[in-house]
Scaffold this active site. Structure first.
Site, PDB file in Angstrom:
ATOM      1  N   GLU A  36       0.885  -1.170   0.000  1.00 63.09           N
ATOM      2  CA  GLU A  36       0.000   0.000   0.000  1.00 63.09           C
ATOM      3  C   GLU A  36       0.913   1.207   0.000  1.00 63.09           C
ATOM      4  OE1 GLU A  36      -1.364   3.277   1.218  1.00 63.09           O
ATOM      5  OE2 GLU A  36      -2.019   2.311   3.083  1.00 63.09           O
TER       6      GLU A  36
ATOM      7  N   CYS B 154      -2.086   8.815   3.076  1.00 64.85           N
ATOM      8  CA  CYS B 154      -2.141   8.382   1.677  1.00 64.85           C
ATOM      9  C   CYS B 154      -3.539   8.529   1.105  1.00 64.85           C
ATOM     10  CB  CYS B 154      -1.680   6.926   1.554  1.00 64.85           C
ATOM     11  SG  CYS B 154       0.055   6.673   1.969  1.00 64.85           S
TER      12      CYS B 154
END
Length: 463
Positions: free
Chosen positions: A234, A268
């Site tokens: 990720e 993020c």
């Protein structure tokens, strides 16, 4: 990089830690392998009881670990408390759902017969020891959302956390030990990034998961690929936040601010590129800028603070370079764009809104990891989708529209691992989380996440 707690609100080094030497790493690898042999045979009921114990201990000590997180990486204290509560919720969710998520999968009887079997099914079995390389921005949640499903599946875990959150990393190991998990089931490795390759190449490590930067993901994936080991990545994100004429503008503006400055803008999945239809652009821009400019920047331990410091001096410098480059190339700073004058200590940066973004600006291509929003004016849905997809990232996305036809079009065409309508992106144990393109691959959370580090074993019985 030193393994140390450095308060980003003051720049003061509070505590340093010695990195593990080769003997210390070997001891922990051996312990993890030994623990897996027996832990893998425990029942879902036994594992669930241990995880519920951990959730209870976390809730009882919520304020203490929240203060540790705030001290180490600067998030507002209220956000740190919410992160701890979310972790406890996730542990309970996996404790209650793991058995059904990993239940044997039985094909249709006709397919079993066609396969020449009297009986056949798929059983999910743990892989072994999984190495987690985790970031500082959600120092507890990132670990728990990996560890809870991995432990419930019967795996053992090694954590290489970011070097600026060592106390949080050690807390997780201690929490799970106090909850009753056997020795070796979860261990924190206080090591620098240079030690990761040898650990990942060790035969006793079965797989790895990383949340972090694109270069870090590329490095881990390359090593794991060479060793033919499973990985989940990720990585970065530059999530679009699309606002169309049918949107509830009050809610869209209010949520946009939270979506951009959550975790001091260091997330993020924070909305970063605000893509607004020309019919509502002017009103959105004025109201959004007013709210961003009105946020309180200051000591993250104060309950009234909206935005704390960035996690490091380098992080602030990187953000400043992106903003300065954009302004130099013609962008307008509608608010912010500099360090707060009254906060001379620590690594603070003003909430910033930039308009007039063009493709040659670095901020159009690179992730802005801090409280900086970019505004784009678009003429129609086609242009909104084209602008949203004009990025190398594909983590999540947000869209504000009450038009069902527009919603269906966005579901079809937006290139991202998630699409959130009339709200902001968030992670939840029941929903898979992850991205595409340079935002990584694989999924965390939900059934998708717990099965990432399982061996899907075909079991076939003849006559």
């Amino acid at each position: 990089m030193a393994i140390a707690t450095v308060n980003p609100a003051t720049g003061e080094t509070l505590q340093t830690f010695d990195a593990l030497d080769a003997d210390g790493i070997e001891e922990r690898l051996a312990r993890a392998e030994e623990a897996f042999r027996s832990y893998r045979t425990t029942s879902f009921e036994e594992r669930g009881e241990l995880l519920r114990n951990a959730a209870g201990l976390l809730e009882a000590g919520q304020d203490g670990i929240a203060r540790t997180m705030t001290t180490e990486m600067g998030k507002p204290l209220a956000a740190a408390r919410a992160e701890a509560a979310k972790c406890a919720k996730a542990m309970r969710w996996y404790a209650g759902h793991a058995e059904e998520l990993l239940a044997d999968e039985v094909p249709d009887p006709g397919d079993v017969k066609d396969a020449g079997a009297t009986r056949a099914y798929v059983r999910y079995r743990p892989l072994g020891t999984v190495l987690a390389v985790m970031p500082w921005n959600f120092p507890l949640w990132q670990v728990i959302r990996f560890a809870a499903p991995a432990l419930m599946a019967g795996n053992t875990c090694l954590l290489k956390h970011a070097s600026n959150v060592p106390q949080t990393a050690l807390y997780v190991e201690d929490l799970l030990r106090r909850a009753g998990f056997p020795e070796g089931c979860f261990q924190t490795l206080l090591v620098g990034s240079g030690a990761i390759e040898d650990i990942l190449r060790d035969r006793r490590v079965a797989a790895a998961t990383l949340t972090g930067s694109e270069p870090a993901g590329r490095s881990v994936a390359s090593i794991a690929g060479d060793e033919i080991k499973k990985t989940v990545l990720e990585l970065g994100g530059s999530d679009p936040y699309i606002v169309l004429p049918s949107a509830d503008l009050d809610a869209a503006v209010r949520t946009a601010v939270t979506a951009r400055v959550q975790n001091n803008g260091q997330s993020c999945i924070a909305a970063k590129r605000f893509i607004v239809h020309t019919d509502v652009y002017d009103e959105f821009a004025v109201r959004f800028t007013e709210r961003m400019a009105g946020l309180t920047v200051g000591d993250p331990m104060e309950e009234t603070t909206d935005v704390g410091p960035l996690s490091s001096e380098q992080g602030r410098s990187d953000l400043e370079e992106l903003v300065d480059d954009a302004v130099r190339r013609g962008a307008a700073a509608l608010c912010g764009g500099k360090r707060p004058e009254k906060l001379t200590a620590g690594w603070f940066y003003e909430p910033t809104v930039l308009a007039g973004i063009t493709p040659e600006m670095r901020i159009h291509r690179e992730e802005a990891f801090g409280p900086v929003a970019t505004l784009y004016r678009v003429n129609d849905l086609d242009e909104a989708i084209t602008t949203a997809n004009d990025t190398s990232f594909g983590l999540s996305s947000n869209a504000w529209t009450r038009d069902e036809a527009e919603q269906e079009r966005l579901i079809r065409d937006i290139e991202a691992g998630g699409l959130f309508f009339n709200g902001m992106t968030a992670s939840h144990p029941a929903l898979p989380f992850g991205g595409i393109k340079r935002s990584g691959y694989g999924r965390e959370l939900a059934g998708h996440g717990i099965r990432e580090f399982c061996n899907a074993t075909t079991v076939w019985y003849g006559a």
